[in-house]
Design a protein around this motif. Sequence first.
Motif, PDB file in Angstrom:
ATOM      1  N   ASP A  47      36.919  30.708  40.457  1.00 22.87           N
ATOM      2  CA  ASP A  47      35.488  30.992  40.610  1.00 22.87           C
ATOM      3  C   ASP A  47      34.773  29.856  41.326  1.00 22.87           C
ATOM      4  O   ASP A  47      33.922  30.094  42.193  1.00 22.87           O
ATOM      5  CB  ASP A  47      34.839  31.222  39.251  1.00 22.87           C
ATOM      6  CG  ASP A  47      35.264  32.522  38.605  1.00 22.87           C
ATOM      7  OD1 ASP A  47      35.865  33.363  39.300  1.00 22.87           O
ATOM      8  OD2 ASP A  47      34.992  32.700  37.404  1.00 22.87           O
ATOM      9  N   VAL A  50      35.768  29.832  45.128  1.00 27.78           N
ATOM     10  CA  VAL A  50      35.121  30.928  45.851  1.00 27.78           C
ATOM     11  C   VAL A  50      33.623  30.661  45.981  1.00 27.78           C
ATOM     12  O   VAL A  50      33.032  30.848  47.048  1.00 27.78           O
ATOM     13  CB  VAL A  50      35.377  32.284  45.143  1.00 27.78           C
ATOM     14  CG1 VAL A  50      34.500  33.373  45.716  1.00 27.78           C
ATOM     15  CG2 VAL A  50      36.834  32.671  45.257  1.00 27.78           C
ATOM     16  N   ILE A  71      34.414  38.760  42.585  1.00 26.44           N
ATOM     17  CA  ILE A  71      35.808  38.469  42.261  1.00 26.44           C
ATOM     18  C   ILE A  71      36.341  39.578  41.368  1.00 26.44           C
ATOM     19  O   ILE A  71      35.747  39.904  40.342  1.00 26.44           O
ATOM     20  CB  ILE A  71      35.933  37.110  41.551  1.00 26.44           C
ATOM     21  CG1 ILE A  71      35.458  36.010  42.492  1.00 26.44           C
ATOM     22  CG2 ILE A  71      37.362  36.858  41.111  1.00 26.44           C
ATOM     23  CD1 ILE A  71      35.366  34.664  41.842  1.00 26.44           C
ATOM     24  N   TRP A  86      41.530  41.031  49.713  1.00 28.20           N
ATOM     25  CA  TRP A  86      40.081  41.202  49.625  1.00 28.20           C
ATOM     26  C   TRP A  86      39.712  42.568  50.184  1.00 28.20           C
ATOM     27  O   TRP A  86      40.486  43.201  50.889  1.00 28.20           O
ATOM     28  CB  TRP A  86      39.334  40.106  50.383  1.00 28.20           C
ATOM     29  CG  TRP A  86      39.685  40.010  51.822  1.00 28.20           C
ATOM     30  CD1 TRP A  86      39.208  40.774  52.854  1.00 28.20           C
ATOM     31  CD2 TRP A  86      40.628  39.126  52.399  1.00 28.20           C
ATOM     32  NE1 TRP A  86      39.794  40.418  54.025  1.00 28.20           N
ATOM     33  CE2 TRP A  86      40.662  39.398  53.783  1.00 28.20           C
ATOM     34  CE3 TRP A  86      41.441  38.121  51.905  1.00 28.20           C
ATOM     35  CZ2 TRP A  86      41.486  38.708  54.657  1.00 28.20           C
ATOM     36  CZ3 TRP A  86      42.252  37.436  52.774  1.00 28.20           C
ATOM     37  CH2 TRP A  86      42.275  37.729  54.131  1.00 28.20           C
ATOM     38  N   ARG A  99      41.715  38.028  42.740  1.00 27.10           N
ATOM     39  CA  ARG A  99      42.252  36.754  42.280  1.00 27.10           C
ATOM     40  C   ARG A  99      43.773  36.740  42.165  1.00 27.10           C
ATOM     41  O   ARG A  99      44.434  35.832  42.666  1.00 27.10           O
ATOM     42  CB  ARG A  99      41.638  36.403  40.916  1.00 27.10           C
ATOM     43  CG  ARG A  99      42.096  35.076  40.360  1.00 27.10           C
ATOM     44  CD  ARG A  99      41.496  34.806  39.001  1.00 27.10           C
ATOM     45  NE  ARG A  99      41.855  35.794  38.012  1.00 27.10           N
ATOM     46  CZ  ARG A  99      42.981  35.774  37.306  1.00 27.10           C
ATOM     47  NH1 ARG A  99      43.842  34.803  37.477  1.00 27.10           N
ATOM     48  NH2 ARG A  99      43.231  36.708  36.428  1.00 27.10           N
TER      49      ARG A  99
END
Length: 146
Positions: A47, A50, A71, A86, A99
Motif C-alpha cells: 500500500d 503504490v 488495490i 492491473w 497485489r
Amino acid sequence: MLRRRTSRTTATPTARPSRHGRHGREGRSPVVRPPLPPLETRIDRFDLAVGTAAEFLRSAWPDLRDVRFEIGDLPPAADGEGIPRWTVSTAEKRIILYRIPIERLSHLHRNDDLHRRMVIEASVFRAAAEYLDRDPWDLGPERFHF
C-alpha cells in the motif's frame, strides 16, 4: 544446648498447577510480554509503495489527478495473455493494481525489500502509462531523459 527434633507428619503432596515448573516456580513473570506482531506487513508495504508512486505521478501529470489508484488482491479471471497485474478503466478514471500477481509472479533480480518495492512502483508506472497511452519512461521527470 540440645535441640529437640519435631516430628513431622507425613502429609499427602498437593498437586501443583500446570503453570509451575519442576522447581515449583512459575514460568515467566508478567513483565515479559508475548512477542508483538510485526509492525509492518507485506500488505502495508505494498500500500505504501503504490501510494507514494501514485502521489508522485499525480503531482507530475495533471491528467492523473482525478484518477483513483485502487488495490485488489486478485484479478477476476485470467485473460489470453496470462494473469493481469492491473486493470485500467479510462471511462471510470480508475486503475486497479492486483497485489498477489505483482508480488508473486514478478521475477526479482535480487530478493530484498528494495527490489520488491521497485517492482511494485514499476507496475504503478506501467499501469499509469497504459492509462495515459504513453511509454512508461515518458512519465518520469526530465532528468531521466538523455
